[in-house]
Design a protein around this motif. Structure first.
Motif, PDB file in Angstrom:
ATOM      1  N   ASN A 186       0.822  -1.217   0.000  1.00  0.00           N
ATOM      2  CA  ASN A 186       0.000   0.000   0.000  1.00  0.00           C
ATOM      3  C   ASN A 186       0.852   1.262   0.000  1.00  0.00           C
ATOM      4  O   ASN A 186       0.429   2.317   0.461  1.00  0.00           O
ATOM      5  CB  ASN A 186      -0.923   0.006   1.217  1.00  0.00           C
ATOM      6  N   GLU A 187       2.071   1.158  -0.547  1.00  0.00           N
ATOM      7  CA  GLU A 187       3.007   2.285  -0.457  1.00  0.00           C
ATOM      8  C   GLU A 187       2.472   3.553  -1.121  1.00  0.00           C
ATOM      9  O   GLU A 187       2.727   4.669  -0.647  1.00  0.00           O
ATOM     10  CB  GLU A 187       4.360   1.905  -1.052  1.00  0.00           C
ATOM     11  N   ARG A 188       1.710   3.421  -2.189  1.00  0.00           N
ATOM     12  CA  ARG A 188       1.181   4.619  -2.862  1.00  0.00           C
ATOM     13  C   ARG A 188       0.125   5.301  -2.004  1.00  0.00           C
ATOM     14  O   ARG A 188       0.020   6.540  -2.000  1.00  0.00           O
ATOM     15  CB  ARG A 188       0.606   4.240  -4.228  1.00  0.00           C
ATOM     16  N   ASP A 189      -0.666   4.527  -1.284  1.00  0.00           N
ATOM     17  CA  ASP A 189      -1.639   5.114  -0.365  1.00  0.00           C
ATOM     18  C   ASP A 189      -0.923   5.876   0.756  1.00  0.00           C
ATOM     19  O   ASP A 189      -1.330   6.977   1.140  1.00  0.00           O
ATOM     20  CB  ASP A 189      -2.533   4.036   0.243  1.00  0.00           C
ATOM     21  N   PHE A 190       0.147   5.284   1.279  1.00  0.00           N
ATOM     22  CA  PHE A 190       0.919   5.948   2.331  1.00  0.00           C
ATOM     23  C   PHE A 190       1.562   7.224   1.793  1.00  0.00           C
ATOM     24  O   PHE A 190       1.574   8.252   2.476  1.00  0.00           O
ATOM     25  CB  PHE A 190       1.990   5.000   2.876  1.00  0.00           C
ATOM     26  N   LEU A 191       2.075   7.164   0.575  1.00  0.00           N
ATOM     27  CA  LEU A 191       2.715   8.342  -0.013  1.00  0.00           C
ATOM     28  C   LEU A 191       1.707   9.467  -0.222  1.00  0.00           C
ATOM     29  O   LEU A 191       1.995  10.634   0.076  1.00  0.00           O
ATOM     30  CB  LEU A 191       3.372   7.959  -1.338  1.00  0.00           C
ATOM     31  N   ARG A 192       0.527   9.112  -0.708  1.00  0.00           N
ATOM     32  CA  ARG A 192      -0.504  10.147  -0.910  1.00  0.00           C
ATOM     33  C   ARG A 192      -0.935  10.782   0.405  1.00  0.00           C
ATOM     34  O   ARG A 192      -1.339  11.951   0.431  1.00  0.00           O
ATOM     35  CB  ARG A 192      -1.715   9.536  -1.630  1.00  0.00           C
ATOM     36  N   ALA A 193      -0.860  10.035   1.495  1.00  0.00           N
ATOM     37  CA  ALA A 193      -1.269  10.578   2.790  1.00  0.00           C
ATOM     38  C   ALA A 193      -0.285  11.619   3.320  1.00  0.00           C
ATOM     39  O   ALA A 193      -0.652  12.460   4.142  1.00  0.00           O
ATOM     40  CB  ALA A 193      -1.426   9.453   3.808  1.00  0.00           C
ATOM     41  N   CYS A 194       0.973  11.541   2.869  1.00  0.00           N
ATOM     42  CA  CYS A 194       1.999  12.473   3.363  1.00  0.00           C
ATOM     43  C   CYS A 194       1.768  13.878   2.827  1.00  0.00           C
ATOM     44  O   CYS A 194       1.432  14.066   1.662  1.00  0.00           O
ATOM     45  CB  CYS A 194       3.387  12.006   2.934  1.00  0.00           C
ATOM     46  N   ARG A 195       1.995  14.865   3.655  1.00  0.00           N
ATOM     47  CA  ARG A 195       1.973  16.240   3.181  1.00  0.00           C
ATOM     48  C   ARG A 195       3.219  16.559   2.359  1.00  0.00           C
ATOM     49  O   ARG A 195       3.172  17.353   1.418  1.00  0.00           O
ATOM     50  CB  ARG A 195       1.916  17.209   4.360  1.00  0.00           C
ATOM     51  N   ASN A 196       4.340  15.972   2.750  1.00  0.00           N
ATOM     52  CA  ASN A 196       5.613  16.241   2.078  1.00  0.00           C
ATOM     53  C   ASN A 196       6.406  14.939   2.067  1.00  0.00           C
ATOM     54  O   ASN A 196       7.302  14.738   2.873  1.00  0.00           O
ATOM     55  CB  ASN A 196       6.371  17.346   2.815  1.00  0.00           C
ATOM     56  N   GLY A 197       6.027  14.046   1.181  1.00  0.00           N
ATOM     57  CA  GLY A 197       6.591  12.705   1.207  1.00  0.00           C
ATOM     58  C   GLY A 197       7.283  12.315  -0.075  1.00  0.00           C
ATOM     59  O   GLY A 197       7.063  12.902  -1.142  1.00  0.00           O
ATOM     60  N   ARG A 198       8.138  11.325   0.055  1.00  0.00           N
ATOM     61  CA  ARG A 198       8.833  10.763  -1.098  1.00  0.00           C
ATOM     62  C   ARG A 198       8.996   9.270  -0.877  1.00  0.00           C
ATOM     63  O   ARG A 198       9.210   8.821   0.255  1.00  0.00           O
ATOM     64  CB  ARG A 198      10.199  11.426  -1.282  1.00  0.00           C
ATOM     65  N   LEU A 199       8.912   8.505  -1.964  1.00  0.00           N
ATOM     66  CA  LEU A 199       9.101   7.060  -1.917  1.00  0.00           C
ATOM     67  C   LEU A 199      10.456   6.714  -2.518  1.00  0.00           C
ATOM     68  O   LEU A 199      10.801   7.157  -3.615  1.00  0.00           O
ATOM     69  CB  LEU A 199       7.995   6.367  -2.707  1.00  0.00           C
TER      70      LEU A 199
END
Length: 241
Positions: A186-199
């Motif tokens: 679910n890494e894309r869901d976690f990334l979308r939840a971040c205000r300032n995130g990077r994978l």
């Protein structure tokens, strides 16, 4: 210089981070979460775990970069959501799954381990040394193993809303996964939840083997700390090989 607090995975202890810390040129500490290492026998809860991380941050001056793997990554996310002023930035490794199927599988495995924790500890120790040979595998087991805490840890993760915690945290987040990690679903869901995130994806690494090269991992941690310290000078983030 921004200090670092490292948070270990389930059933191991802060000693797991020793090889990485030995390559890091900045203040750092590794906590023992409740029920693990020097705190073995204590009940595990997410509130207790995040308080342990916050206490470690306070001991380093009240603001730190948090790095967590697996259970430590979920705990790091929860700490950032609960104590955003203390967490200067977050590197969460191998902790981007919240699927009910995966949680069900981990509940089943945890219940089996808890029936005979001594045997489960021996099997785990063999597995760590087998898949992480040399100093890294030794560090994983040096603080003792605590398979009896597995059911509590799984329930704590399942009962915590990681996406809400990420959405509440205003700082920078790096989600780091090996491309072969079963917990990246679910890494894309976690990334979308971040205000300032990077994978960041590490090629050919799995859930444990992402820790197998402590030198490159330490360099990545140092680079991300520098980006938090001097965001105007940030450059493309390298991936450890």
């Amino acid at each position: 210089m921004l200090p670092v607090v490292f948070v270990h995975g389930v059933r191991v202890s802060g000693t797991a981070w020793g090889p990485v810390i030995s390559h890091l040129d900045r203040p750092a500490t590794a906590v023992d979460l409740p029920g693990h290492g020097t705190r073995r026998g204590e009940p595990f809860s997410m509130d207790g775990a995040t308080s342990a991380v916050a206490d470690a941050i306070d001991e380093l001056g009240g603001r730190a970069f948090v790095v967590g793997h697996s259970l430590g990554g979920y705990t790091g996310i929860a700490t950032a959501g609960r104590f955003p002023d203390r967490v200067a930035g977050l590197m969460a490794i191998g902790c981007t799954s919240n699927s009910p199927f995966m949680m069900g599988a981990y509940r089943f495995a945890a219940s089996l381990a808890a029936r005979n924790p001594s045997r489960a500890n021996r099997i785990s120790a063999y597995g760590f040394r087998r898949f992480l040979p040399g100093p890294v595998g030794i560090a994983m087991v040096a603080g003792g193993l605590s398979c009896e805490v597995l059911p509590q840890a799984v329930e704590a993760v399942a009962g915590h809303d990681q996406l809400a915690a990420l959405a509440a945290y205003p700082g920078r987040v790096w989600l780091v996964n090996g491309t072969r990690d079963q917990l990246r679903g679910n890494e894309r869901d976690f990334l979308r939840a971040c205000r300032n995130g990077r994978l960041i994806l590490i090629p050919r690494r799995g859930h444990l083997s992402v820790l197998a090269a402590p030198g490159p991992l330490a360099r990545l941690v140092g680079d991300l700390c520098d980006q938090v310290d001097r965001p105007e000078n940030a450059v493309a983030t390298p991936s450890p090989k």
